[in-house]
Scaffold this motif. Structure first.
Motif, short mmCIF file in Angstrom:
data_model
loop_
_atom_site.label_atom_id
_atom_site.label_comp_id
_atom_site.label_asym_id
_atom_site.label_seq_id
_atom_site.Cartn_x
_atom_site.Cartn_y
_atom_site.Cartn_z
N UNK A 80 -8.71 -8.40 -9.98
CA UNK A 80 -8.28 -6.89 -9.82
C UNK A 80 -6.73 -6.37 -9.84
N UNK A 81 -5.83 -7.51 -9.81
CA UNK A 81 -4.55 -7.01 -10.04
C UNK A 81 -4.08 -6.44 -11.35
N UNK A 82 -4.39 -6.90 -12.31
CA UNK A 82 -4.28 -5.89 -13.55
C UNK A 82 -4.84 -4.59 -13.50
N UNK A 83 -5.87 -4.55 -13.12
CA UNK A 83 -6.75 -3.09 -13.20
C UNK A 83 -5.84 -2.26 -12.08
N UNK A 84 -5.53 -2.63 -10.90
CA UNK A 84 -4.88 -1.80 -10.09
C UNK A 84 -3.64 -1.66 -10.35
N UNK A 85 -2.84 -2.52 -10.99
CA UNK A 85 -1.44 -2.27 -11.46
C UNK A 85 -1.53 -1.17 -12.80
N UNK B 137 -9.52 -3.02 -4.28
CA UNK B 137 -10.55 -2.61 -5.26
C UNK B 137 -11.83 -2.27 -4.73
N UNK B 138 -12.25 -1.20 -4.98
CA UNK B 138 -13.77 -0.51 -4.58
C UNK B 138 -14.57 -1.60 -4.54
N UNK B 139 -15.22 -2.18 -3.36
CA UNK B 139 -16.29 -2.81 -3.51
C UNK B 139 -16.10 -4.25 -3.34
N UNK B 140 -14.68 -4.57 -3.65
CA UNK B 140 -14.33 -6.08 -3.53
C UNK B 140 -13.89 -6.55 -2.23
N UNK B 141 -14.54 -7.70 -1.75
CA UNK B 141 -14.27 -8.23 -0.50
C UNK B 141 -13.59 -9.71 -0.81
N UNK B 142 -12.97 -10.03 -1.80
CA UNK B 142 -12.19 -11.15 -2.17
C UNK B 142 -10.95 -11.08 -1.50
N UNK B 143 -10.34 -12.30 -1.02
CA UNK B 143 -9.37 -12.51 -0.44
C UNK B 143 -7.97 -11.97 -1.19
N UNK B 144 -7.27 -11.53 -0.33
CA UNK B 144 -5.80 -10.77 -1.57
C UNK B 144 -5.05 -11.64 -1.57
N UNK C 201 0.63 -4.78 -3.94
CA UNK C 201 1.14 -4.03 -5.12
C UNK C 201 2.04 -2.91 -4.29
N UNK C 202 3.12 -2.87 -4.59
CA UNK C 202 4.01 -1.69 -4.04
C UNK C 202 4.16 -0.49 -4.68
N UNK C 203 3.88 0.53 -4.15
CA UNK C 203 3.94 1.50 -4.95
C UNK C 203 4.32 2.90 -3.92
N UNK C 204 4.52 4.09 -4.78
CA UNK C 204 4.97 5.28 -4.07
C UNK C 204 4.80 6.38 -5.09
N UNK C 205 4.39 7.53 -4.27
CA UNK C 205 4.08 8.76 -5.00
C UNK C 205 5.46 9.39 -4.84
N UNK C 206 6.11 9.62 -6.04
CA UNK C 206 7.37 10.29 -5.64
C UNK C 206 7.38 11.96 -5.26
N UNK C 207 6.21 12.34 -5.37
CA UNK C 207 6.17 13.71 -4.97
C UNK C 207 5.82 13.92 -3.42
N UNK D 106 12.94 5.30 -1.31
CA UNK D 106 12.66 3.95 -0.94
C UNK D 106 11.62 3.42 -0.19
N UNK D 107 10.59 4.31 0.07
CA UNK D 107 9.13 4.05 0.76
C UNK D 107 8.29 3.35 -0.34
N UNK D 108 7.53 2.35 0.24
CA UNK D 108 6.65 1.62 -0.47
C UNK D 108 5.24 1.43 0.00
N UNK D 109 4.47 2.13 -0.48
CA UNK D 109 2.83 1.79 0.18
C UNK D 109 2.38 0.55 -0.51
N UNK D 110 1.47 0.02 0.14
CA UNK D 110 0.89 -1.47 -0.43
C UNK D 110 -0.53 -1.14 -0.49
N UNK D 111 -1.00 -1.57 -1.72
CA UNK D 111 -2.45 -2.03 -2.11
C UNK D 111 -2.52 -3.56 -2.12
N UNK D 112 -3.55 -4.07 -1.72
CA UNK D 112 -3.79 -5.66 -1.71
C UNK D 112 -4.87 -5.93 -2.92
#
Length: 84
Positions: free
Chosen positions: A52-57, A19-26, A30-36, A41-47
Protein backbone atom coordinates in the motif's frame (compact mmCIF):
# COMPACT_ATOMS: atom_id res chain seq x y z
CA UNK A 1 15.46 21.04 8.76
CA UNK A 2 15.29 17.51 10.18
CA UNK A 3 11.89 16.38 8.93
CA UNK A 4 11.96 13.13 10.88
CA UNK A 5 12.64 14.92 14.14
CA UNK A 6 9.36 16.80 13.80
CA UNK A 7 7.29 13.68 13.08
CA UNK A 8 4.56 12.75 15.53
CA UNK A 9 5.53 9.63 17.51
CA UNK A 10 3.66 6.44 16.64
CA UNK A 11 1.99 4.27 19.24
CA UNK A 12 4.00 1.40 20.63
CA UNK A 13 2.77 -2.11 19.98
CA UNK A 14 1.55 -3.54 16.73
CA UNK A 15 2.47 -1.34 13.79
CA UNK A 16 -0.01 -2.08 11.01
CA UNK A 17 -0.70 -0.50 7.66
CA UNK A 18 -3.03 2.53 7.67
CA UNK A 19 -4.77 1.49 4.43
CA UNK A 20 -8.45 0.79 4.96
CA UNK A 21 -9.00 -2.86 5.91
CA UNK A 22 -5.31 -3.79 5.78
CA UNK A 23 -3.82 -5.55 8.80
CA UNK A 24 -0.36 -6.20 7.30
CA UNK A 25 2.71 -5.18 9.29
CA UNK A 26 3.87 -1.66 8.50
CA UNK A 27 7.25 -1.32 6.82
CA UNK A 28 7.10 2.41 6.06
CA UNK A 29 6.19 5.67 7.75
CA UNK A 30 4.71 8.27 5.41
CA UNK A 31 5.35 11.72 6.80
CA UNK A 32 2.85 14.36 5.78
CA UNK A 33 1.16 17.56 6.80
CA UNK A 34 -1.78 19.64 5.70
CA UNK A 35 -0.41 23.18 5.38
CA UNK A 36 -3.87 24.61 6.08
CA UNK A 37 -3.95 22.90 9.48
CA UNK A 38 -0.36 22.17 10.56
CA UNK A 39 2.73 24.27 11.08
CA UNK A 40 5.35 23.79 8.32
CA UNK A 41 7.64 21.67 10.52
CA UNK A 42 4.91 19.33 11.83
CA UNK A 43 4.77 15.83 10.35
CA UNK A 44 1.82 13.51 10.81
CA UNK A 45 2.52 9.80 10.19
CA UNK A 46 0.62 7.17 8.24
CA UNK A 47 1.96 3.63 8.31
CA UNK A 48 2.18 1.55 5.14
CA UNK A 49 2.95 -2.02 4.15
CA UNK A 50 4.99 -2.62 0.99
CA UNK A 51 1.81 -3.20 -1.06
CA UNK A 52 0.00 0.00 0.00
CA UNK A 53 2.97 2.38 0.13
CA UNK A 54 2.57 3.61 -3.49
CA UNK A 55 -1.20 4.10 -3.16
CA UNK A 56 -0.96 6.02 0.10
CA UNK A 57 1.92 8.18 -1.21
CA UNK A 58 -0.11 8.99 -4.33
CA UNK A 59 -3.19 9.88 -2.24
CA UNK A 60 -1.16 12.27 -0.07
CA UNK A 61 0.82 13.57 -3.07
CA UNK A 62 -2.30 14.54 -5.03
CA UNK A 63 -3.29 16.75 -2.10
CA UNK A 64 0.28 18.09 -1.75
CA UNK A 65 0.44 16.67 1.80
CA UNK A 66 3.17 14.01 1.33
CA UNK A 67 6.62 15.09 2.53
CA UNK A 68 8.81 12.01 2.95
CA UNK A 69 8.75 8.23 3.45
CA UNK A 70 11.05 6.53 5.96
CA UNK A 71 11.47 2.96 7.22
CA UNK A 72 9.17 2.27 10.16
CA UNK A 73 12.22 1.40 12.28
CA UNK A 74 13.28 5.07 12.05
CA UNK A 75 10.07 6.40 13.61
CA UNK A 76 9.91 7.51 17.23
CA UNK A 77 7.63 5.37 19.38
CA UNK A 78 5.33 6.50 22.16
CA UNK A 79 5.97 4.72 25.44
CA UNK A 80 2.80 2.70 26.17
CA UNK A 81 3.19 3.34 29.91
CA UNK A 82 5.19 6.47 30.77
CA UNK A 83 5.41 5.31 34.43
CA UNK A 84 7.59 2.32 33.54
Amino acid sequence: MDLLGAADPVAAGDLVCSAKGCRAPAAWGLLWNNPKLHTPERRKVWLACDDHRPTLEQFLGRREFWRRTVPVADLERLDPDPRS
